[in-house]
Every structure is written in C-alpha cells, then in structure tokens.
Design a protein around this motif. Structure first.
Motif, PDB file in Angstrom:
ATOM      1  N   ILE A   1       0.841  -1.207   0.000  1.00  0.00           N
ATOM      2  CA  ILE A   1       0.000   0.000   0.000  1.00  0.00           C
ATOM      3  C   ILE A   1       0.872   1.252   0.000  1.00  0.00           C
ATOM      4  CG2 ILE A   1      -1.659   1.325   1.354  1.00  0.00           C
ATOM      5  CD1 ILE A   1      -2.840  -1.326   2.301  1.00  0.00           C
ATOM      6  N   PHE A   2       1.937   1.245   0.803  1.00  0.00           N
ATOM      7  CA  PHE A   2       2.837   2.402   0.857  1.00  0.00           C
ATOM      8  C   PHE A   2       3.506   2.654  -0.496  1.00  0.00           C
ATOM      9  CE2 PHE A   2       3.779   2.364   5.709  1.00  0.00           C
ATOM     10  CZ  PHE A   2       2.472   2.771   5.931  1.00  0.00           C
ATOM     11  N   LEU A   3       3.776   1.589  -1.229  1.00  0.00           N
ATOM     12  CA  LEU A   3       4.384   1.751  -2.551  1.00  0.00           C
ATOM     13  C   LEU A   3       3.354   2.127  -3.610  1.00  0.00           C
ATOM     14  CD1 LEU A   3       6.743  -1.360  -2.439  1.00  0.00           C
ATOM     15  CD2 LEU A   3       7.464   1.034  -2.379  1.00  0.00           C
ATOM     16  N   PHE A   4       2.086   1.796  -3.347  1.00  0.00           N
ATOM     17  CA  PHE A   4       1.021   2.036  -4.329  1.00  0.00           C
ATOM     18  C   PHE A   4       0.522   3.487  -4.322  1.00  0.00           C
ATOM     19  CE2 PHE A   4      -3.616   1.951  -5.236  1.00  0.00           C
ATOM     20  CZ  PHE A   4      -3.550   1.603  -6.573  1.00  0.00           C
TER      21      PHE A   4
ATOM     22  N   LEU B   1       3.645  12.038   1.141  1.00  0.00           N
ATOM     23  CA  LEU B   1       3.553  10.780   0.392  1.00  0.00           C
ATOM     24  C   LEU B   1       4.905  10.335  -0.160  1.00  0.00           C
ATOM     25  CD1 LEU B   1       0.219  11.246  -1.623  1.00  0.00           C
ATOM     26  CD2 LEU B   1       0.620   9.771   0.336  1.00  0.00           C
ATOM     27  N   VAL B   2       5.826  11.287  -0.367  1.00  0.00           N
ATOM     28  CA  VAL B   2       7.130  10.920  -0.934  1.00  0.00           C
ATOM     29  C   VAL B   2       7.915  10.027   0.023  1.00  0.00           C
ATOM     30  CG1 VAL B   2       7.214  13.045  -2.287  1.00  0.00           C
ATOM     31  CG2 VAL B   2       8.294  12.984  -0.029  1.00  0.00           C
ATOM     32  N   TRP B   3       7.518  10.025   1.322  1.00  0.00           N
ATOM     33  CA  TRP B   3       8.237   9.222   2.298  1.00  0.00           C
ATOM     34  C   TRP B   3       7.676   7.805   2.423  1.00  0.00           C
ATOM     35  CZ3 TRP B   3      12.748  10.631   4.222  1.00  0.00           C
ATOM     36  CH2 TRP B   3      13.094  11.981   4.168  1.00  0.00           C
TER      37      TRP B   3
ATOM     38  N   ILE C   1      10.243  -1.261   6.248  1.00  0.00           N
ATOM     39  CA  ILE C   1       9.466  -2.410   6.737  1.00  0.00           C
ATOM     40  C   ILE C   1      10.006  -3.706   6.157  1.00  0.00           C
ATOM     41  CG2 ILE C   1       7.201  -3.524   6.651  1.00  0.00           C
ATOM     42  CD1 ILE C   1       5.952  -0.730   6.767  1.00  0.00           C
ATOM     43  N   ILE C   2      10.267  -3.706   4.846  1.00  0.00           N
ATOM     44  CA  ILE C   2      10.723  -4.941   4.197  1.00  0.00           C
ATOM     45  C   ILE C   2      12.105  -5.334   4.699  1.00  0.00           C
ATOM     46  CG2 ILE C   2      11.211  -6.040   1.979  1.00  0.00           C
ATOM     47  CD1 ILE C   2       9.272  -3.959   0.740  1.00  0.00           C
TER      48      ILE C   2
ATOM     49  N   ILE D   1       0.817  -2.404 -12.286  1.00  0.00           N
ATOM     50  CA  ILE D   1       0.638  -3.817 -12.630  1.00  0.00           C
ATOM     51  C   ILE D   1       1.776  -4.659 -12.043  1.00  0.00           C
ATOM     52  CG2 ILE D   1       0.609  -5.465 -14.534  1.00  0.00           C
ATOM     53  CD1 ILE D   1      -0.802  -3.317 -16.210  1.00  0.00           C
ATOM     54  N   ILE D   2       3.012  -4.151 -12.167  1.00  0.00           N
ATOM     55  CA  ILE D   2       4.167  -4.887 -11.624  1.00  0.00           C
ATOM     56  C   ILE D   2       4.053  -4.998 -10.112  1.00  0.00           C
ATOM     57  CG2 ILE D   2       6.659  -4.799 -11.277  1.00  0.00           C
ATOM     58  CD1 ILE D   2       6.947  -3.581 -14.014  1.00  0.00           C
ATOM     59  N   LEU D   3       3.681  -3.893  -9.451  1.00  0.00           N
ATOM     60  CA  LEU D   3       3.572  -3.905  -7.991  1.00  0.00           C
ATOM     61  C   LEU D   3       2.504  -4.888  -7.528  1.00  0.00           C
ATOM     62  CD1 LEU D   3       4.251  -2.836  -5.203  1.00  0.00           C
ATOM     63  CD2 LEU D   3       2.670  -0.926  -5.610  1.00  0.00           C
TER      64      LEU D   3
END
Length: 506
Positions: A13-16, A33-35, A43-44, A100-102
């Motif tokens: 979600i954070f990457l989306f 949002l840039v953060w 997290i990962i 799509i990739i995400l």
C-alpha cells in the motif's frame, strides 16, 4: 505468520499510493507521500532480522529500492523544504505499468507466505549443549521426545499400561542435518518422526552448520569464505576437483560429528537414559542428509563399525552423493625430449605450467563403501531422470548396486531434493510446482509425511527381519506402526534384500 502477511500488504500500500498522486488532485498537496516508499523499504528490510531469511520478499525489496531511487528528488526537496511538483509530469503509461508490476509482486509475496507458524517446536523438545574438547567444537543438541501430557509426569507418560517392569521403549534416531539450513530445516520433520513412534535427536555445530541454533533459538552464521566453499561443494562437487575437495572436507567433518555423538551415547549410558525417558539406546537408527548421509555410508563401510557401535541397527542416507569417492583427472607430465632445442624446451615447460592452472574435472571413482548395516537410500524424483541419475546421483546408485548387505532405494515421484525437509513448509517459494503436476504436491507437508512414513516403515522392517532385536532386558521395543499409502513409490532392492515383496516397506 499472519503478521508477516500484514506487513507485506502494508508495504504494498505504501508503494502504491505515491503512484496515484499524479492523477488524484487531492493528493497533490500531501507532500508526505514521498516518504511512503522509504517507509515501505524500511518495513521490508526489517522483515529479515525479525523473521529470518524470507526469499519471497526479495522481489518486493527490489521494487522498494527502485521506488526510493526514483523518488530521490522529491525526498531531497522535502528535506530542504523546497516545493517540488514535477511528479505531475509523469507518464500515465509508465505509472500504469508500475501498478501492474507492484500488484503482481505483492500477490507473489503473499501467495508464497508460509501458512503454518515457522517458529521452532518447543513442546516435548529438550536442548543440550555438548563440548568436544579434542576439536574445540560446540554442538547444540535438540531431542524430540514424547510430549508431556498435562497432569501426568514424564515417567507416567512413558509407562506401558498394565506392565510392571516391562515398559515399551521407543527406538532412538540420530538425525544428521544438512549443513545448509541445519537443524532449523529439520524441526517439523523431526516432529513428524516423533509422531511415527521414534525419539529423535538432531544437532547443529557452531562454526560449521549454517545457521547453528543454540538452546535459546539464537542463530550463528558462517563467514563469507565458508559460505563460498559450502555452495561450491553443493553445486559443483560431482564435477570439478576443487569443489569436490571442499565437499570431502564437509563429509570428513560430519564423520567426526557422528563418531563423537555415537561415542558419547555408548560411553555415557546413565546420562542418556535419564535424558531419553522411555527410549532405548540399544537400538539406534542414523539418518543423514547430504554430507551427513555420505559420512554415514563411509563410516558404516569400515570393518570395525559394527564392533565399535553395535547398537546401530540401520542407516538412512537422504539425498547423499558420496563426494569422497570421486577424484579429478590425472594430467600427464609433459617433458621435452633430450635433444630438443631451448625454444621447444621453454615452450613445453610454459605449456605444462599453464595447464596446471586449468580447472580439473572429476573423471575417476575410487573404491566404494560397503555398509555393514541395513541401508535405506532416499532420493528425490530427480533420480528417476536418466540424465540426473548419471550425474548427481551416480555415486548413490553405484554404492547401492555394490552393497552386499541389506539395501533398499526409494524415490517419491515428483519430489525435489528440498522436499525431504521443512523447506516446503517454511519456504514454499523453493517448491514451485509446474502446471499439470499432481495437485496434492502443493500441500506443504505432502512429501514430508511420505518421507517420514518411509523412514518409520524402514525401522519397522528392521525389527521384523531381525526378531532378536525386539526384546531388551527388562523392556519391550515399541515398533513403529507401518503407514500404508496408495501413492506410487519407486522402490529398488539390492544386496541381501534382493527381492520385491509387495508392501514390505510401503
């Protein structure tokens, strides 16, 4: 492991959300949002020290790294408090492709999330640290005994109903784990063997196994050079001489571990009988993986093995090519004729010197071990492929064919080498199945249940074939019940068991 799935979804979600910012006007003024990609990356990265090696998270980790790099200008602008709105110039096609990739990567990560909890078993498990002063080695031992029932003492749990001094004693199995993954990859496997009626002891050695697990669950890894030698032996040990030499070292180290543990079991009976409640160490079975299985075959082939360790009833070698019987090619020594000129002599010397740097290939096999106790060779379904059979498994089949004692070889069709461990349970991504394969293969414990059934059936067969082992002074042996299943298992018999009695091991 459900909390791990929550972290993976949160990272996705954070990457989306930053991908939507150029196309949703209310998000334009949300500079924070840039953060989000940075938070997702954090997290990962934190997943690995918290949950250990998680290979299914690597694609999401790579995507997060790329997302942070792409957002570097916006992040710098946020730090310097400079307004930055170049994000609105992004390509819709590129953004759609990124979404799509995400989605695909996140779905991949969640699909291969382990279903059961991967923490080590604790109930009915006892841990002991053993020191080998002669080698300055420390072994972390895990013993899988009967799970204690509530309201009953351990001794009461072991007592046979209606028996005074004739309690039924469980057979004992010493399991030599694979060097890579070690006891951590055999935890549920040992638990399954315990359910089959065996008391199981396994271990890991600090500075050798990767990782070694102490009694508190702490992990001790290896240095980079040891990692390199280990993987070189695993990948090229049957092909190239230098890799084979590294593999022979692994087998020799495992031989020393086995001798140390068997000697301690033999010479400290009082201690082990107090630790192994309800278990007899007069009937020992040895199971070895990889270099451990090869070490068992080599040790049991020595003439005095049964004299030194008479309690050993049988061995099981799982995916165990014997690298110690392989040798590299012999290169002829090139020498110039006596009447050769200086140039030819120099050229011959330089050619021989240069040839010495060329890697040597394996092309010779020395004398094969002939185990003096019954052996079960367990190989994966890969061994049924003729090409792999003549390469990876050549030494296994050579030892099996040359065995003069009782020997049986079993392979579960469709299985891979890693399936005979906890890997399908804990790392499903390593057991990806092809379309059209048996749907049952996708059950995380499918192969483990069949493997432990084959092993327990083998131990039961030993007691059936050798009835004098069934009775011990003051006790009776609790023979593991045979497990019958309808699957087609590839079975070959050799040596003193050169017959095919239907159902004798299945």
């Amino acid at each position: 492991m459900q909390e791990l799935g929550i972290l993976e979804i949160l990272s996705g979600i954070f990457l989306f959300l930053p991908l939507l910012r150029p196309y949703i006007k209310p998000l334009w003024d949300l500079e924070g949002l840039v953060w989000l990609p940075v938070m997702a990356l954090g997290i990962i990265v934190a997943v690995f020290p918290a949950y250990g090696f998680r290979p299914e998270c690597f694609p999401l980790l790579l995507y997060a790294i790329v997302a942070v790099i792409r957002s570097r200008r916006s992040i710098i602008a946020s730090i310097t408090r400079v307004r930055h709105d170049d994000f609105r110039e992004g390509s819709p096609v590129l953004a759609g492709f990124s979404v799509i990739i995400l989605i695909g990567i996140t779905a991949f990560t969640l699909y291969f999330l382990p279903l059961p909890d991967t923490i080590l078993l604790t109930r009915g498990v006892r841990t002991i640290n053993l020191q080998d002063p002669s080698r300055k080695a420390e072994l972390f031992v895990r013993i899988y005994g009967l799970e204690e029932e509530s309201g009953a003492s351990s001794a009461e749990a072991q007592r046979a109903p209606g028996s005074g001094g004739g309690a039924e004693m469980r057979p004992f199995m010493l399991l030599i784990p694979p060097v890579t993954g070690s006891a951590g990859l055999m935890d549920r496997f040992c638990g399954s063997l315990r359910e089959r009626g065996l008391t199981v002891m396994t271990y890991s050695r600090r500075g050798f196994d990767c990782p070694a697990l102490d009694g508190e669950g702490l992990q001790f890894g290896l240095s980079a050079d040891k990692w390199f030698r280990l993987f070189r032996a695993m990948l090229r040990g049957t092909v190239m001489e230098k890799a084979n030499a590294a593999g022979r070292v692994l087998e020799e180290e495992r031989k020393q571990d086995i001798v140390f543990l068997l000697t301690r079991l033999r010479d400290n009976r009082g201690f082990w009988q107090s630790v192994l409640t309800g278990t007899t160490i007069d009937h020992i079975f040895l199971t070895g993986y990889g270099a451990g299985g090869a070490a068992l075959l080599l040790l049991s082939g020595s003439p005095d093995f049964t004299v030194q360790y008479p309690a050993v009833r049988g061995i099981i070698a799982v995916e165990s090519p014997v690298l110690s019987v392989l040798r590299g090619e012999e290169r002829p020594i090139s020498a110039a004729p006596r009447d050769a000129g200086w140039f030819r002599s120099l050229w011959t010397g330089l050619s021989g010197w240069a040839a010495g740097f060329r890697p040597k290939k394996i092309n010779t096999m020395t004398a094969l071990p002939d185990p003096k106790v019954p052996v079960l060779f367990l190989v994966s379904g890969w061994a049924l492929d003729l090409q792999r059979r003549s390469k990876r498994y050549e030494t296994v089949f050579r030892v099996f064919d040359a065995a003069t004692g009782p020997a049986v070889l079993a392979a579960i069709p469709g299985s891979q080498p890693q399936d005979y461990s906890d890997i399908p349970l804990k790392y499903p991504v390593f057991s990806i199945r092809l379309p059209g394969e048996n749907p049952a293969f996708r059950q995380s414990d499918y192969f483990m249940r069949r493997t432990t059934a084959l092993i327990s059936n083998f131990t039961a067969l030993i007691f059936e074939e050798m009835p004098d082992f069934r009775e011990s002074p003051g006790s009776r042996i609790s023979i593991p019940p045979k497990i019958l299943f309808n699957d087609t298992i590839h079975i070959e018999t050799g040596g003193a068991w050169n017959y095919q009695k239907k159902g004798y091991i299945l």
